[in-house]
Enzyme design. Structure first.
Site, PDB file in Angstrom:
ATOM      1  N   ILE A  33       5.970  -2.892  -7.733  1.00 42.54           N
ATOM      2  CA  ILE A  33       5.169  -1.673  -7.894  1.00 42.54           C
ATOM      3  C   ILE A  33       5.642  -0.661  -6.856  1.00 42.54           C
ATOM      4  O   ILE A  33       5.432  -0.859  -5.658  1.00 42.54           O
ATOM      5  CB  ILE A  33       3.664  -1.962  -7.701  1.00 42.54           C
ATOM      6  CG1 ILE A  33       3.191  -3.043  -8.673  1.00 42.54           C
ATOM      7  CG2 ILE A  33       2.851  -0.671  -7.866  1.00 42.54           C
ATOM      8  CD1 ILE A  33       1.792  -3.548  -8.400  1.00 42.54           C
ATOM      9  N   ARG A  34       6.314   0.380  -7.299  1.00 43.07           N
ATOM     10  CA  ARG A  34       6.880   1.372  -6.368  1.00 43.07           C
ATOM     11  C   ARG A  34       7.616   0.658  -5.234  1.00 43.07           C
ATOM     12  O   ARG A  34       7.515   1.023  -4.063  1.00 43.07           O
ATOM     13  CB  ARG A  34       5.786   2.289  -5.815  1.00 43.07           C
ATOM     14  CG  ARG A  34       5.139   3.150  -6.869  1.00 43.07           C
ATOM     15  CD  ARG A  34       4.019   4.020  -6.316  1.00 43.07           C
ATOM     16  NE  ARG A  34       4.517   4.908  -5.287  1.00 43.07           N
ATOM     17  CZ  ARG A  34       3.856   5.192  -4.163  1.00 43.07           C
ATOM     18  NH1 ARG A  34       2.677   4.678  -3.929  1.00 43.07           N
ATOM     19  NH2 ARG A  34       4.381   6.009  -3.286  1.00 43.07           N
ATOM     20  N   GLY A  46       0.866  -1.171   0.000  1.00 47.01           N
ATOM     21  CA  GLY A  46       0.000   0.000   0.000  1.00 47.01           C
ATOM     22  C   GLY A  46       0.899   1.215   0.000  1.00 47.01           C
ATOM     23  O   GLY A  46       1.902   1.245  -0.708  1.00 47.01           O
ATOM     24  N   GLU A  47       0.607   2.161   0.832  1.00 44.67           N
ATOM     25  CA  GLU A  47       1.442   3.348   0.948  1.00 44.67           C
ATOM     26  C   GLU A  47       1.888   3.427   2.396  1.00 44.67           C
ATOM     27  O   GLU A  47       1.067   3.565   3.298  1.00 44.67           O
ATOM     28  CB  GLU A  47       0.653   4.590   0.521  1.00 44.67           C
ATOM     29  CG  GLU A  47       1.511   5.740   0.026  1.00 44.67           C
ATOM     30  CD  GLU A  47       2.352   6.373   1.114  1.00 44.67           C
ATOM     31  OE1 GLU A  47       3.575   6.535   0.918  1.00 44.67           O
ATOM     32  OE2 GLU A  47       1.793   6.689   2.180  1.00 44.67           O
ATOM     33  N   SER A  48       3.196   3.332   2.638  1.00 48.67           N
ATOM     34  CA  SER A  48       3.708   3.156   4.001  1.00 48.67           C
ATOM     35  C   SER A  48       3.393   4.330   4.922  1.00 48.67           C
ATOM     36  O   SER A  48       3.068   4.121   6.093  1.00 48.67           O
ATOM     37  CB  SER A  48       5.211   2.866   3.985  1.00 48.67           C
ATOM     38  OG  SER A  48       5.922   3.885   3.322  1.00 48.67           O
ATOM     39  N   GLU A  73       1.331 -11.820  -4.094  1.00 50.64           N
ATOM     40  CA  GLU A  73      -0.124 -12.005  -4.085  1.00 50.64           C
ATOM     41  C   GLU A  73      -0.774 -11.605  -5.409  1.00 50.64           C
ATOM     42  O   GLU A  73      -1.935 -11.937  -5.651  1.00 50.64           O
ATOM     43  CB  GLU A  73      -0.750 -11.222  -2.923  1.00 50.64           C
ATOM     44  CG  GLU A  73      -0.868  -9.728  -3.118  1.00 50.64           C
ATOM     45  CD  GLU A  73       0.405  -8.917  -2.878  1.00 50.64           C
ATOM     46  OE1 GLU A  73       0.311  -7.673  -2.878  1.00 50.64           O
ATOM     47  OE2 GLU A  73       1.491  -9.505  -2.694  1.00 50.64           O
ATOM     48  N   CYS A 107       6.116  -5.228   0.346  1.00 53.86           N
ATOM     49  CA  CYS A 107       6.275  -3.850  -0.111  1.00 53.86           C
ATOM     50  C   CYS A 107       6.157  -2.876   1.074  1.00 53.86           C
ATOM     51  O   CYS A 107       7.051  -2.814   1.902  1.00 53.86           O
ATOM     52  CB  CYS A 107       5.295  -3.555  -1.237  1.00 53.86           C
ATOM     53  SG  CYS A 107       5.731  -2.126  -2.237  1.00 53.86           S
ATOM     54  N   HIS A 112       5.337  -8.142  -4.916  1.00 53.34           N
ATOM     55  CA  HIS A 112       3.971  -8.535  -4.564  1.00 53.34           C
ATOM     56  C   HIS A 112       3.658  -9.946  -5.063  1.00 53.34           C
ATOM     57  O   HIS A 112       3.101 -10.110  -6.149  1.00 53.34           O
ATOM     58  CB  HIS A 112       2.961  -7.557  -5.182  1.00 53.34           C
ATOM     59  CG  HIS A 112       3.005  -6.190  -4.599  1.00 53.34           C
ATOM     60  ND1 HIS A 112       2.274  -5.833  -3.494  1.00 53.34           N
ATOM     61  CD2 HIS A 112       3.706  -5.091  -4.964  1.00 53.34           C
ATOM     62  CE1 HIS A 112       2.513  -4.569  -3.200  1.00 53.34           C
ATOM     63  NE2 HIS A 112       3.384  -4.098  -4.075  1.00 53.34           N
ATOM     64  N   ARG A 165      12.627   3.610   0.198  1.00 56.68           N
ATOM     65  CA  ARG A 165      11.272   3.594  -0.362  1.00 56.68           C
ATOM     66  C   ARG A 165      11.290   3.928  -1.849  1.00 56.68           C
ATOM     67  O   ARG A 165      12.075   4.754  -2.299  1.00 56.68           O
ATOM     68  CB  ARG A 165      10.387   4.606   0.368  1.00 56.68           C
ATOM     69  CG  ARG A 165      10.151   4.262   1.819  1.00 56.68           C
ATOM     70  CD  ARG A 165       9.372   5.334   2.549  1.00 56.68           C
ATOM     71  NE  ARG A 165       8.034   5.445   1.992  1.00 56.68           N
ATOM     72  CZ  ARG A 165       7.386   6.593   1.848  1.00 56.68           C
ATOM     73  NH1 ARG A 165       7.935   7.733   2.201  1.00 56.68           N
ATOM     74  NH2 ARG A 165       6.175   6.608   1.339  1.00 56.68           N
TER      75      ARG A 165
END
Length: 179
Positions: free
Chosen positions: A127-128, A48-50, A165, A79, A163, A101
């Site tokens: 992804i990022r 997600g976004e940390s 998943e 991630c 990821h 990051r």
């Protein structure tokens, strides 16, 4: 004994992890509140976004409960989840690991790559993604991409910068269940 896997479900890509475990016949609990930790055996902290994730952990007052759980039970961070578990201001600081990051680029730079894990090629979806830059000697490197570690384990904690998943391959999730 039947295992129940918790998936932290306050932000990020938690549903894909839940679906992967369900496809393996594992009972899943979406973790949103402090008391949810009491009924699970292991936990996934999804991507997600940390920064947002940290803010929500504090807003929902579950940071301390998360810390206590992750200190002793099996946990898998992907991630952003790996960032939260690593060393850093405001992080859980449970891994002898420092991360950079978004080291593999912005959203537009996302990519898929084959990586080797347990004598098998698996697909890594980046992804990022963070880069694991300082890995302590208590940390086992399980997989690399272009000479950089991307899947690590320290005692009860497993982390990936990619990821797993988002693929149909349950290899990494099965490894986590066996920890």
């Amino acid at each position: 004994m039947t295992q129940k896997v918790g998936v932290l479900a306050i932000q990020g890509g938690y549903q894909k992890h839940a679906d992967m475990f369900k496809s393996l016949g594992v009972e899943v609990k979406l973790v949103k509140f402090n008391n949810d930790f009491d009924s699970i055996d292991r936990l996934v902290i999804p991507g997600g976004e940390s920064t947002t994730l940290l803010n929500l952990l504090n807003k929902h007052q579950i940071f301390d409960k998360l810390y206590n759980f992750c200190s002793s039970k099996p946990v898998f961070g992907t991630c952003a989840g790996s960032i939260i578990l690593s060393k850093g201001e405001g992080y859980l600081n449970l891994l002898d690991l420092e991360v950079q990051r978004n080291a593999y680029g912005r959203q537009v730079d996302s990519f898929v790559a084959d990586i080797s894990f347990n004598d098998k090629n698996i697909t890594g979806v980046f992804i990022r993604a963070p880069k694991f830059i300082v890995v302590g000697n208590q940390v086992d490197i399980l997989s690399k991409y272009q000479n950089s570690p991307v899947l690590l384990r320290q005692a009860n904690i497993l982390v990936s910068s990619f990821h797993p998943e988002l693929t149909q391959d349950p290899t990494v999730h099965e490894y986590f269940l066996a920890m």
